[in-house]
Enzyme design. Structure first.
Site, PDB file in Angstrom:
ATOM      1  N   ASP A   1       0.859  -1.178   0.000  1.00  0.00           N
ATOM      2  CA  ASP A   1       0.000   0.000   0.000  1.00  0.00           C
ATOM      3  C   ASP A   1       0.895   1.228   0.000  1.00  0.00           C
ATOM      4  O   ASP A   1       2.081   1.156   0.348  1.00  0.00           O
ATOM      5  CB  ASP A   1      -0.907  -0.003   1.234  1.00  0.00           C
ATOM      6  CG  ASP A   1      -2.039   1.020   1.130  1.00  0.00           C
ATOM      7  OD1 ASP A   1      -2.311   1.476   0.012  1.00  0.00           O
ATOM      8  OD2 ASP A   1      -2.642   1.359   2.162  1.00  0.00           O
ATOM      9  N   GLY A   2       0.340   2.354  -0.416  1.00  0.00           N
ATOM     10  CA  GLY A   2       1.101   3.591  -0.414  1.00  0.00           C
ATOM     11  C   GLY A   2       0.169   4.781  -0.367  1.00  0.00           C
ATOM     12  O   GLY A   2      -1.016   4.670  -0.690  1.00  0.00           O
TER      13      GLY A   2
ATOM     14  N   GLU B   1       2.452   3.895  -4.170  1.00  0.00           N
ATOM     15  CA  GLU B   1       1.852   2.597  -4.506  1.00  0.00           C
ATOM     16  C   GLU B   1       2.839   1.773  -5.337  1.00  0.00           C
ATOM     17  O   GLU B   1       3.019   0.572  -5.095  1.00  0.00           O
ATOM     18  CB  GLU B   1       0.550   2.797  -5.287  1.00  0.00           C
ATOM     19  CG  GLU B   1      -0.555   3.502  -4.528  1.00  0.00           C
ATOM     20  CD  GLU B   1      -1.293   2.597  -3.552  1.00  0.00           C
ATOM     21  OE1 GLU B   1      -0.811   1.492  -3.250  1.00  0.00           O
ATOM     22  OE2 GLU B   1      -2.373   3.022  -3.075  1.00  0.00           O
TER      23      GLU B   1
ATOM     24  N   ASP C   1      -4.387  -2.186  -3.322  1.00  0.00           N
ATOM     25  CA  ASP C   1      -5.649  -1.496  -3.604  1.00  0.00           C
ATOM     26  C   ASP C   1      -5.480  -0.410  -4.671  1.00  0.00           C
ATOM     27  O   ASP C   1      -6.361   0.417  -4.874  1.00  0.00           O
ATOM     28  CB  ASP C   1      -6.250  -0.907  -2.329  1.00  0.00           C
ATOM     29  CG  ASP C   1      -5.337   0.100  -1.641  1.00  0.00           C
ATOM     30  OD1 ASP C   1      -4.390   0.591  -2.285  1.00  0.00           O
ATOM     31  OD2 ASP C   1      -5.566   0.402  -0.456  1.00  0.00           O
TER      32      ASP C   1
ATOM     33  N   HIS D   1      -9.396  -0.307   2.713  1.00  0.00           N
ATOM     34  CA  HIS D   1     -10.197   0.026   3.901  1.00  0.00           C
ATOM     35  C   HIS D   1     -11.500  -0.791   3.950  1.00  0.00           C
ATOM     36  O   HIS D   1     -12.551  -0.292   4.330  1.00  0.00           O
ATOM     37  CB  HIS D   1     -10.524   1.520   3.930  1.00  0.00           C
ATOM     38  CG  HIS D   1      -9.323   2.390   3.741  1.00  0.00           C
ATOM     39  ND1 HIS D   1      -8.340   2.522   4.705  1.00  0.00           N
ATOM     40  CD2 HIS D   1      -8.940   3.160   2.688  1.00  0.00           C
ATOM     41  CE1 HIS D   1      -7.406   3.349   4.253  1.00  0.00           C
ATOM     42  NE2 HIS D   1      -7.745   3.735   3.040  1.00  0.00           N
TER      43      HIS D   1
ATOM     44  N   ASP E   1      -1.648  -0.393   5.343  1.00  0.00           N
ATOM     45  CA  ASP E   1      -2.117   0.976   5.539  1.00  0.00           C
ATOM     46  C   ASP E   1      -1.616   1.535   6.866  1.00  0.00           C
ATOM     47  O   ASP E   1      -1.234   2.705   6.959  1.00  0.00           O
ATOM     48  CB  ASP E   1      -3.643   1.004   5.489  1.00  0.00           C
ATOM     49  CG  ASP E   1      -4.195   2.420   5.638  1.00  0.00           C
ATOM     50  OD1 ASP E   1      -3.955   3.240   4.740  1.00  0.00           O
ATOM     51  OD2 ASP E   1      -4.860   2.694   6.652  1.00  0.00           O
TER      52      ASP E   1
END
Length: 233
Positions: free
Chosen positions: A81-82, A119, A145, A202, A212
């Site tokens: 994630d980023g 990301e 994501d 999320h 996250d």
């Protein structure tokens, strides 16, 4: 204030990306076989322009996001994630790797960068670390994501940008060339299959939520961070 929306018109009177529905409607109204779609970000709209397909329905996407497929036997899992506060702003990536070498976590960040760069950086860091410890893995799967990252690889858009000298279909330069170059070179060096899977952010996916959290640990801690030398790029 309503969020800005981007409309990608792949087939219409004047194909392109528009930021209002009236402009978009003028391009598709009365045009037989018009192909267009709305997106929350310009990057997603640009990806659609590269390859405008409707193969996956919203219903299918929701199901896959809620129930991401489990890792097959022998598959090394990379979850990344980023994000960036302000976009651009202080940014970071978080990575969780599970597989033959056990579970590992990585995180890092930069003083000024973008969501998409982080990301990409998360996927890069995960793949570099995974390649050092493939063990008996028979495949690798990157779960993120970021549709920007997943579509860029799985739909072949990044390879098309590289083939055209890092130009998009409309002739404009492709963003984040430095990171895409590294990612494609890295993927080309793997001896086992590497696939990318999208998961809704999320939404309760344990590893995505952990990634996250790692991002937030870096961006909100306030420690001095290095410069992202590829931004803007």
């Amino acid at each position: 204030m309503a969020k800005k929306k981007y409309y990608a018109v792949a087939r219409g009177k004047v194909p392109g990306i528009y930021t209002s529905w009236p402009e978009t409607q003028a391009q598709v109204s009365g045009f037989q076989g018009a192909i267009y779609k709305g997106f929350a970000s310009r990057e997603e709209a640009e990806c659609f322009m590269e390859n405008p397909v409707y193969a996956v329905t919203k219903k299918t996407v929701r199901k896959e996001a809620a129930e991401p497929s489990p890792l097959p036997e022998g598959c090394l899992g990379i979850f990344s994630d980023g994000g960036a506060l302000g976009n651009p702003g202080v940014g970071a990536y978080g990575v969780v790797i599970t597989g033959c070498a056990g579970r590992k976590e990585f995180k890092g960040g930069f003083a000024r960068t973008t969501n998409n760069r982080m990301e990409l950086m998360g996927a890069l860091v995960g793949l570099k670390e995974a390649k050092k410890n493939l063990g008996n893995s028979t495949s690798v799967r990157v779960t993120t994501d970021s549709s920007y990252v997943v579509q860029g690889v799985e739909k072949g858009w990044a390879r098309n940008w590289r083939r055209r000298g890092w130009l998009k279909a409309d002739g404009n330069p492709a963003l984040n060339r430095d990171l895409w170059e590294q990612l494609l070179d890295l993927l080309d060096g793997f001896s086992i299959p590497v696939r990318f899977q999208w998961v809704k952010g999320h939404a309760g996916h344990p590893e995505n939520e952990r990634c996250d959290a790692l991002v937030n640990e870096v961006t909100r801690k306030g420690d001095p961070l290095p410069e992202d030398r590829g931004f803007p790029g």
